[in-house]
Structures are given as structure tokens and as C-alpha cells.
Design a protein around this motif. Sequence first.
Motif, PDB file in Angstrom:
ATOM      1  N   GLY A 103       0.808  -1.214   0.000  1.00 48.20           N
ATOM      2  CA  GLY A 103       0.000   0.000   0.000  1.00 48.20           C
ATOM      3  C   GLY A 103       0.842   1.266   0.000  1.00 48.20           C
ATOM      4  O   GLY A 103       0.537   2.226  -0.722  1.00 48.20           O
ATOM      5  N   LEU A 104       1.908   1.272   0.772  1.00 45.16           N
ATOM      6  CA  LEU A 104       2.774   2.447   0.810  1.00 45.16           C
ATOM      7  C   LEU A 104       3.536   2.644  -0.492  1.00 45.16           C
ATOM      8  O   LEU A 104       3.878   3.768  -0.862  1.00 45.16           O
ATOM      9  CB  LEU A 104       3.764   2.314   1.977  1.00 45.16           C
ATOM     10  N   ALA A 105       3.827   1.549  -1.188  1.00 45.30           N
ATOM     11  CA  ALA A 105       4.592   1.644  -2.430  1.00 45.30           C
ATOM     12  C   ALA A 105       3.736   2.069  -3.608  1.00 45.30           C
ATOM     13  O   ALA A 105       4.222   2.758  -4.518  1.00 45.30           O
ATOM     14  CB  ALA A 105       5.259   0.308  -2.731  1.00 45.30           C
ATOM     15  N   LYS A 106       2.452   1.691  -3.620  1.00 48.82           N
ATOM     16  CA  LYS A 106       1.645   1.877  -4.824  1.00 48.82           C
ATOM     17  C   LYS A 106       0.490   2.866  -4.669  1.00 48.82           C
ATOM     18  O   LYS A 106      -0.226   3.113  -5.640  1.00 48.82           O
ATOM     19  CB  LYS A 106       1.084   0.515  -5.261  1.00 48.82           C
ATOM     20  N   TYR A 107       0.296   3.422  -3.505  1.00 50.46           N
ATOM     21  CA  TYR A 107      -0.772   4.396  -3.314  1.00 50.46           C
ATOM     22  C   TYR A 107      -0.191   5.685  -2.761  1.00 50.46           C
ATOM     23  O   TYR A 107       0.718   5.663  -1.928  1.00 50.46           O
ATOM     24  CB  TYR A 107      -1.838   3.853  -2.360  1.00 50.46           C
ATOM     25  N   ARG A 108      -0.705   6.791  -3.253  1.00 46.52           N
ATOM     26  CA  ARG A 108      -0.257   8.103  -2.797  1.00 46.52           C
ATOM     27  C   ARG A 108      -1.305   8.688  -1.858  1.00 46.52           C
ATOM     28  O   ARG A 108      -2.493   8.733  -2.180  1.00 46.52           O
ATOM     29  CB  ARG A 108      -0.057   9.044  -4.001  1.00 46.52           C
ATOM     30  N   PHE A 109      -0.876   9.154  -0.694  1.00 50.07           N
ATOM     31  CA  PHE A 109      -1.791   9.708   0.289  1.00 50.07           C
ATOM     32  C   PHE A 109      -1.020  10.690   1.166  1.00 50.07           C
ATOM     33  O   PHE A 109       0.212  10.613   1.278  1.00 50.07           O
ATOM     34  CB  PHE A 109      -2.421   8.598   1.150  1.00 50.07           C
ATOM     35  N   ARG A 113       5.309  10.398   3.465  1.00 45.33           N
ATOM     36  CA  ARG A 113       6.717  10.600   3.818  1.00 45.33           C
ATOM     37  C   ARG A 113       6.929  10.517   5.325  1.00 45.33           C
ATOM     38  O   ARG A 113       7.976  10.042   5.788  1.00 45.33           O
ATOM     39  CB  ARG A 113       7.200  11.948   3.287  1.00 45.33           C
ATOM     40  N   ALA A 114       5.970  10.960   6.092  1.00 41.45           N
ATOM     41  CA  ALA A 114       6.082  10.862   7.547  1.00 41.45           C
ATOM     42  C   ALA A 114       6.087   9.396   7.985  1.00 41.45           C
ATOM     43  O   ALA A 114       6.842   9.008   8.877  1.00 41.45           O
ATOM     44  CB  ALA A 114       4.930  11.609   8.210  1.00 41.45           C
ATOM     45  N   VAL A 115       5.258   8.579   7.339  1.00 50.63           N
ATOM     46  CA  VAL A 115       5.245   7.149   7.632  1.00 50.63           C
ATOM     47  C   VAL A 115       6.598   6.529   7.286  1.00 50.63           C
ATOM     48  O   VAL A 115       7.130   5.698   8.035  1.00 50.63           O
ATOM     49  CB  VAL A 115       4.115   6.446   6.855  1.00 50.63           C
ATOM     50  N   PHE A 116       7.170   6.942   6.164  1.00 54.38           N
ATOM     51  CA  PHE A 116       8.478   6.440   5.752  1.00 54.38           C
ATOM     52  C   PHE A 116       9.539   6.790   6.799  1.00 54.38           C
ATOM     53  O   PHE A 116      10.382   5.950   7.148  1.00 54.38           O
ATOM     54  CB  PHE A 116       8.846   7.037   4.397  1.00 54.38           C
ATOM     55  N   ALA A 117       9.502   8.017   7.312  1.00 53.68           N
ATOM     56  CA  ALA A 117      10.475   8.431   8.327  1.00 53.68           C
ATOM     57  C   ALA A 117      10.294   7.640   9.616  1.00 53.68           C
ATOM     58  O   ALA A 117      11.279   7.256  10.271  1.00 53.68           O
ATOM     59  CB  ALA A 117      10.337   9.928   8.596  1.00 53.68           C
ATOM     60  N   ILE A 118       9.048   7.378   9.996  1.00 54.54           N
ATOM     61  CA  ILE A 118       8.788   6.605  11.217  1.00 54.54           C
ATOM     62  C   ILE A 118       9.325   5.185  11.080  1.00 54.54           C
ATOM     63  O   ILE A 118       9.913   4.628  12.012  1.00 54.54           O
ATOM     64  CB  ILE A 118       7.280   6.597  11.529  1.00 54.54           C
ATOM     65  N   ILE A 119       9.141   4.595   9.901  1.00 51.50           N
ATOM     66  CA  ILE A 119       9.621   3.228   9.677  1.00 51.50           C
ATOM     67  C   ILE A 119      11.138   3.178   9.744  1.00 51.50           C
ATOM     68  O   ILE A 119      11.725   2.266  10.344  1.00 51.50           O
ATOM     69  CB  ILE A 119       9.112   2.703   8.324  1.00 51.50           C
ATOM     70  N   LEU A 120      11.801   4.158   9.127  1.00 49.30           N
ATOM     71  CA  LEU A 120      13.262   4.201   9.195  1.00 49.30           C
ATOM     72  C   LEU A 120      13.730   4.375  10.640  1.00 49.30           C
ATOM     73  O   LEU A 120      14.732   3.773  11.054  1.00 49.30           O
ATOM     74  CB  LEU A 120      13.790   5.351   8.332  1.00 49.30           C
ATOM     75  N   GLY A 121      13.017   5.173  11.409  1.00 43.97           N
ATOM     76  CA  GLY A 121      13.376   5.330  12.813  1.00 43.97           C
ATOM     77  C   GLY A 121      13.166   4.049  13.602  1.00 43.97           C
ATOM     78  O   GLY A 121      13.969   3.712  14.478  1.00 43.97           O
ATOM     79  N   ALA A 122      12.105   3.318  13.278  1.00 46.98           N
ATOM     80  CA  ALA A 122      11.837   2.058  13.973  1.00 46.98           C
ATOM     81  C   ALA A 122      12.911   1.019  13.685  1.00 46.98           C
ATOM     82  O   ALA A 122      13.219   0.179  14.534  1.00 46.98           O
ATOM     83  CB  ALA A 122      10.464   1.520  13.567  1.00 46.98           C
ATOM     84  N   LEU A 161       8.230  -4.603   6.615  1.00 45.26           N
ATOM     85  CA  LEU A 161       7.446  -3.594   5.903  1.00 45.26           C
ATOM     86  C   LEU A 161       8.327  -2.802   4.946  1.00 45.26           C
ATOM     87  O   LEU A 161       7.957  -2.570   3.786  1.00 45.26           O
ATOM     88  CB  LEU A 161       6.775  -2.674   6.921  1.00 45.26           C
ATOM     89  N   TYR A 162       9.480  -2.392   5.420  1.00 38.67           N
ATOM     90  CA  TYR A 162      10.396  -1.623   4.575  1.00 38.67           C
ATOM     91  C   TYR A 162      10.862  -2.452   3.375  1.00 38.67           C
ATOM     92  O   TYR A 162      10.940  -1.947   2.251  1.00 38.67           O
ATOM     93  CB  TYR A 162      11.592  -1.169   5.404  1.00 38.67           C
ATOM     94  N   LEU A 163      11.158  -3.728   3.609  1.00 40.27           N
ATOM     95  CA  LEU A 163      11.622  -4.590   2.525  1.00 40.27           C
ATOM     96  C   LEU A 163      10.545  -4.754   1.456  1.00 40.27           C
ATOM     97  O   LEU A 163      10.827  -4.649   0.252  1.00 40.27           O
ATOM     98  CB  LEU A 163      12.017  -5.955   3.085  1.00 40.27           C
ATOM     99  N   VAL A 164       9.306  -5.006   1.875  1.00 41.29           N
ATOM    100  CA  VAL A 164       8.214  -5.146   0.907  1.00 41.29           C
ATOM    101  C   VAL A 164       7.968  -3.827   0.184  1.00 41.29           C
ATOM    102  O   VAL A 164       7.717  -3.811  -1.031  1.00 41.29           O
ATOM    103  CB  VAL A 164       6.938  -5.633   1.615  1.00 41.29           C
ATOM    104  N   TRP A 165       8.046  -2.743   0.909  1.00 40.50           N
ATOM    105  CA  TRP A 165       7.841  -1.427   0.308  1.00 40.50           C
ATOM    106  C   TRP A 165       8.852  -1.188  -0.824  1.00 40.50           C
ATOM    107  O   TRP A 165       8.469  -0.850  -1.957  1.00 40.50           O
ATOM    108  CB  TRP A 165       7.990  -0.372   1.389  1.00 40.50           C
ATOM    109  N   VAL A 166      10.113  -1.382  -0.534  1.00 42.34           N
ATOM    110  CA  VAL A 166      11.159  -1.138  -1.542  1.00 42.34           C
ATOM    111  C   VAL A 166      11.024  -2.111  -2.710  1.00 42.34           C
ATOM    112  O   VAL A 166      11.151  -1.725  -3.878  1.00 42.34           O
ATOM    113  CB  VAL A 166      12.552  -1.257  -0.886  1.00 42.34           C
ATOM    114  N   TYR A 167      10.751  -3.372  -2.414  1.00 43.77           N
ATOM    115  CA  TYR A 167      10.655  -4.371  -3.475  1.00 43.77           C
ATOM    116  C   TYR A 167       9.432  -4.121  -4.362  1.00 43.77           C
ATOM    117  O   TYR A 167       9.516  -4.216  -5.594  1.00 43.77           O
ATOM    118  CB  TYR A 167      10.574  -5.765  -2.871  1.00 43.77           C
ATOM    119  N   ALA A 168       8.292  -3.789  -3.753  1.00 41.36           N
ATOM    120  CA  ALA A 168       7.079  -3.551  -4.531  1.00 41.36           C
ATOM    121  C   ALA A 168       7.224  -2.332  -5.436  1.00 41.36           C
ATOM    122  O   ALA A 168       6.699  -2.316  -6.558  1.00 41.36           O
ATOM    123  CB  ALA A 168       5.889  -3.370  -3.593  1.00 41.36           C
TER     124      ALA A 168
END
Length: 288
Positions: A103-109, A113-122, A161-168
Motif C-alpha cells: 500500500g505504501l509503495a503503490k498508493y499516494r496519500f 513521507r512521515a510514515v516512511f520516516a517513522i519506519i526508518l526510525g523504527a 514492511l520496509y523490505l516489501v515497500w522497496v521491493y514492490a
Amino acid sequence: MPAPKATGRRKRASVVLTIVMTVMLLYCVGPLFWLVVNASKSRTDLYDTFALWFGPNFALFDNIAQVMTYDDGIFVRWFGNTLLYVVLGAGGATLLATLAGYGLAKYRFPGRRAVFAIILGALAIPGSVLAVPQFLMFSKLGLTNTPWAVIIPSLVSAFGLYLVWVYAAEAIPDELIEAARLDGAGEIRIFFSISLRQLAPALITVLMFAVVATWNNYFLPLIMLSDPQWYPLTVGLNQWASASTSIGTEPIPHLVITASLLTVLPISAVFLYLQRYWQAGLTAGSVK
């Protein structure tokens, strides 16, 4: 013809790499060999024979029988608990990471970017740091000393989540999704019929990491669980090992070693089994 000096350097580099790989192989296989050898010894032979070779009496099957029946068969209960945590925790983590990453890779909402930053922080936060806050939170909810205290935290996999995001984002062309939409396919059908097949290598990779992490999880169940009936194998075997070294208790090092072998074999088999699909998925589209 290659220069003699270049050929000599290649040969030396090959010898060095061979030595390094041999040392790494021994480093990885050595503990497993020690485990197999000593799991086949009786308690007496364990102390009286060389640690890196088999004893005069092959007692592996006797040791396995004792492990299964020791302390009213608690090892079987721990094994079942571990399977429960792996199936629900690792399976749920893989499913949620796949859905969220796609969903994060293929949908724009807004806020993407804030979600992306939170994931990198996690990703930068060790799991052991979160264990105490999780314990306090689950204690307030009354969920400590229950399987949910182990399963629910295992459902969150920032790395997956990050791996699937980048791969998708790279493996599934936007044009393919748009073409499916033009043909009248809904978003759910697109995901399960088209996208999920393209995500197979990433899904298997996330599943492999999640299964291994949940199977080997020690610190979280150690602080969350106090009832031995809900222990996973990691915490239960540590309890056996601690009891075996305590004064006034029956020494059972041969059972601890045999139980450790029984714990290692299933996760190794699962890892090798899933690796086949992972490699097949990575090379599926390489030749046309």
C-alpha cells in the motif's frame, strides 16, 4: 595471455578466499557438530569422553525419550507454544508487512513521507529497548503472562514492511496495475491475482526473517511470561539449564543438549525449505 604477476595475484587471492571460507564454514558448522555429537551421549559419557567425538554408547534416542517425558512432558508443551507464536506472530507479521508495504509503495496519500520516516526510525531501535515499555503497557491491559503478550509485539516488523515497500516499488510496474484497472479489476483482485505473485521473493524473505526471529525470541517472553506452561523453547531450555547447575537439583546437561538439538532442527529445516522458493523467485524472470 595474462601477465605472470596478475596470474600469481589471482592464485594468492583464491587461496586466501578459500582459507577464509573454510574458517567461516568451521565456525558455523562446528557448534552444530558439537551439539549432534554430545546429544548422542549418556550423562556419564558426556563427562568421560572427548567433547568433539562420539562416546562408546549411542544414546540419542534414549535422550530424546527422556526429553519428551521429563517434568511431565513440559518440553512438548514448550514446543507447541513456540509453534503457536511462530504461526500467529511470524505469519501475521508477514501478512501485515506485505499489505502495508504494498500500500505504501503503490498508493499516494497525505503523510506518506512521515510514515516512511517513522519506519526508518523504527529500524534503528533495538527490540530489547522496547521490551520494558511493552511490558508496562501490557501489564496495564492485563495481558502479561498470556500468549498475546508475545504474539501481538511479534506482529510488528518494521524491517519486513520496509523490505516489501522497496521491493514492490521496483518489481510491480504502475503500468501493470493501471492496465488491470482498465480491464475492470478491483484493488483486492489486483493485489491477490497480480501483485502478490510479483511479491513472492520479498514475501518469502520477510517470512524467513520473521520465523527465525520469533522462534529464537528470548528476552520478550522472558519478561512477559511467568507461568512455565506458556514458555517458548528458548525460555524453557534456559530454565532447564539454570536448574541443572543449581545445588540440590538433578543434573540434566545431556537432556539440555538433546533438547537444544531438537529445537535447532525444525527451524533449520524451515529455513532451507523456504530458501528454495526464495531463490526460485529471484531467478524466475531472469531468462526470457
